[in-house]
Structures are given as structure tokens and as C-alpha cells.
Design an enzyme around this catalytic site. Sequence first.
Site, PDB file in Angstrom:
ATOM      1  CE  LYS A  57      -3.882   2.102   2.554  1.00  7.79           C
ATOM      2  NZ  LYS A  57      -4.802   1.945   3.693  1.00  7.79           N
TER       3      LYS A  57
ATOM      4  CB  SER B 197      -8.008   3.996   2.776  1.00  6.23           C
ATOM      5  OG  SER B 197      -7.195   3.325   3.729  1.00  6.23           O
TER       6      SER B 197
ATOM      7  CB  SER C 269      -8.677   1.136   5.611  1.00  2.00           C
ATOM      8  OG  SER C 269      -9.369   2.348   5.695  1.00  2.00           O
TER       9      SER C 269
END
Length: 492
Positions: free
Chosen positions: A79, A154, A178
Site C-alpha cells: 500500500k 482505503s 480499511s
Amino acid sequence: MTDLHRLSIRELSEGLAGSKFSSRELTEHYLKRIAKIDAQVQSYVTVTPEQALAQADAADALRQSGMANVLTGVPVAHKDIFCTHGIKTTAGSKMLDNFISPYDATVVAKGKVAGLVTLGKVNMDEFAMGSTSESSYFGATKNPWALDHVPGGSSGGSAAAVAADLAPFATGTDTGGSIRQPASFCGLTGLKPTYGRVSRFGMIAYASSLDQGGPMARSAEDCAYLMNGMAGHDDRDSTSVNKDVDDYVANLNGTSVKGLRIGIPKQYFNVAGLDADVKARVEESLKKLEEMGATLVEIDLNMTDAYVPTYYLIAPAEASSNLQRFDGVRYGYRCENPVDLTDLYKRSRSEGFGPEVQRRILIGTYALSAGYYDAYYVKAQKVRRLIQQDFLKAFESVDVIAAPSAPTTAYKIGASLDPVEMYLGDIYTIAVNLAGLPAINAPVGFDKDQLPVGLQLIGNYWSESQLLSVVHQYQQATDWHTKRAAIAEETV
């Protein structure tokens, strides 16, 4: 060699160890898939083929020398919130579009020590603030199951990359759901560990008392392999807990589902916005666990109505504090031709941050301001403790707590959700972060539009092994985690 992306982490490890293929061949396979498919999905912000192939060659050399471990040579996607030495780290924001990190986050560094090959950095909601991955400065990531739908957020890029078979597993972060919500939307397994289990050093902060890194993959077994490489104490993170780390892979069969007490909060299954298909699939999965020997116990979680207002005071307050450092002076985006220092601050921040980030900064600054701090922030912290106590009381009579991971399946891209609607979509996930508990999402079927549905299991502190074990055994008895979106079936 055209179906390497269909192999589990265990199968990849065994294939590398048995010289059925090399890490270079495996890495090239994934890079070709990214080059062919990712334009449709837009999961990657930065692909690093030169570095990946160099790491793959180093992994192959280690194997030849007999120095390899179980993950040596296996590719991973990070990420884009984890700092990576020499590679752009953006947190999905224009503010950091030009930031090349001078160091590795602990999660990245531990991955290198384990021999993982970094394919690149994947997209996310800006500064992890969002539930759709649409707030990214680099554009919306698409859900591989339906390209006109969001992958969640997210950690939407992480979820989409794994669901499209553009990485075998990926790192994610979870501040209010997330990891779990995008795992639910994309038909994956995703674990949010206990707060303090995975180091936050080098993970760009959103809300420091809530943020936690974790793995995202197709199965609990795959997540266990990545957790073995991620978890552990770190002196550089003051919130990292110095506690022995389990061997999550070895413990996959360590918890018997027979006799497991699963708490069913009646408040969770009476939420007004809970989709009928989601409720039905979750209840079917619980019936399956019951058939496997688990006992379903109805429980009360009386603080449910306080989750959203408490979270959306504490998280923005911490965000407004953490994001003060992005001022256009030391690094990151700087506006052009500022007339003075005030103009530099104002325009760098208003031009560098997107609307959702600005909204949360403003909410947080208001909550922390003189005259409102006690009325809002301090009160929210008191309610947070009550939420924690509510869970601890429940765990006196049950082993895990079951819930949907999200009240609906994936939204359409561009759906006209107002901010409050979007925030209410976090109803099942945010309390786990407020309490610092571990929780996992497991895929349990599809809705009428063939979009994935996820079951969430919440555990007591430090029960990651238990959660992975329960889901692993469920996945031995079902095949939902093996289902693939059509785009993932494409060959290169």
C-alpha cells in the site's frame, strides 16, 4: 507457467523451493499481468520492474546457496502509505506526489528480510481517508468483480491488485475498516491485527491511536504467511507492543471450531441500512460454522449507536494534528510563487490536499479548538473507553464476535454518497479500531448482482492466531475464497 497467479502462497513457496520455477520467472509473470491488465483496474500507482527483478535474482541466488526461507522470492504489493527507500511514496495525495522516501517502513524492511519481492506501490484513498479509493489524487481504482464499482477503501488498491491476480498478497492498513471493508468488497481475506502487533514506523499517519497495518490475500493461510513476516515488536514505534509473536502458519489448525462460542450482537443485525443479501450470506456462513460445531450465542453490544460519532471525532482530531507537518516547507507539494509565508501555508495545503482530507482536518481542528476540546474530543475519548468495556464484557461469554464487514456490497463508482452516508457504511468496522481489537474478513458468497459479501469475525486482544485458524477451517469446508473475477482469469 501461465497459471502461476492461481497458486497459493504455500504452493508458490513449495514451487520455488522445488525449482519448478524461479523467482525471476514468477516476478516476470506478475509484471506481465500488471502491464496487460492493470490499465483496466488502476490498482498500482508505481510499478517497480527493475527493482523487482533485481530482488528476484537476489532471491534465486539465496535459494541456490541454501539460505532461503519460506517467503524468499514471493512477490508482494505494498500500500502506498508505507515508506519505501528510493521509491515514490504518495499516500494517494498530490501533497506527496514528489516524495521519494529516504528509508523503508518497518513493514517493508521486514518484508525484504523475509525475501519478498516488491512489485510496486498500490493505490489508496488520500491519506487513508475514505471508503471507496475514489479520493486518490491518482484516480479511482476499479473493483475487479465489476469495473464500474469501487473496490472499497482505503486499501482499495491492495484489494484490487490481489483480486485481479496482479499480486499474490498485499499489505494494507486499517484505521476504521480499511483492510476489512475492501477485502469484503473484493472477495478476499483481510486481517486487522491488535493495535501494537504490527509496527507503524514508516507508515504515514492518519490517526495514530487507530492505525494498524495488516495482510490482504485470498485465504487465511496466505494472510498467515504475510503476518509471520509483518508482526513483531519495533523499538522505533512507541506504540509497538513487546509481546511474543505466534507462528501464524503453524497455528492454522490450532483452534477447534467445535465448541467455539460465536457472539451474535442483535444490534448489528437490526441496522437500518443492512442489505438483505448481505444479511442472508452472513447468516448462511454462521449456519455453516454452527454445522462445523460452533455455538451461536446472542449478545448485546449496547454502545453501537455511539460508534460513528465517536470515531468521527477522534479520527479527524488526530488527523488534523498529524497532517500539520505537510506545510509546503520541508518536503512534499509547494505552491508556486507564494507572496509570503502565510500564503505558502494556505495555498500549499489547499492545493495539495483533496476535499475529503480538508473536510476531516477542519472537523478535527474544530473538535480540538479552545472551548470545544472538552465538549467533543475529551467526551469522545470517554465514550471510547465505554465501547472497549462493552466488547470486553461480551468476551466473558463468547470467544469471537460475528458481524457483516459492511452493510452493503460495493458501491458504484461516482455514487452520490454524501459524507455522512459514507461514514455510516463503517458502522461494523470502526469500533474494532476504537477498542484496539483484532478482526478478520472472510468471503462468504455473493449478492444478487454477483458482488462479494464478507463475514467479519472480531477477536479479543492478541487472538490473531485464533481468527486465522477459524477462517482457515471455514475455508477448508467452503470454496468462496477460491472464486475469481473474470478479469483475474485473463492469461498473458
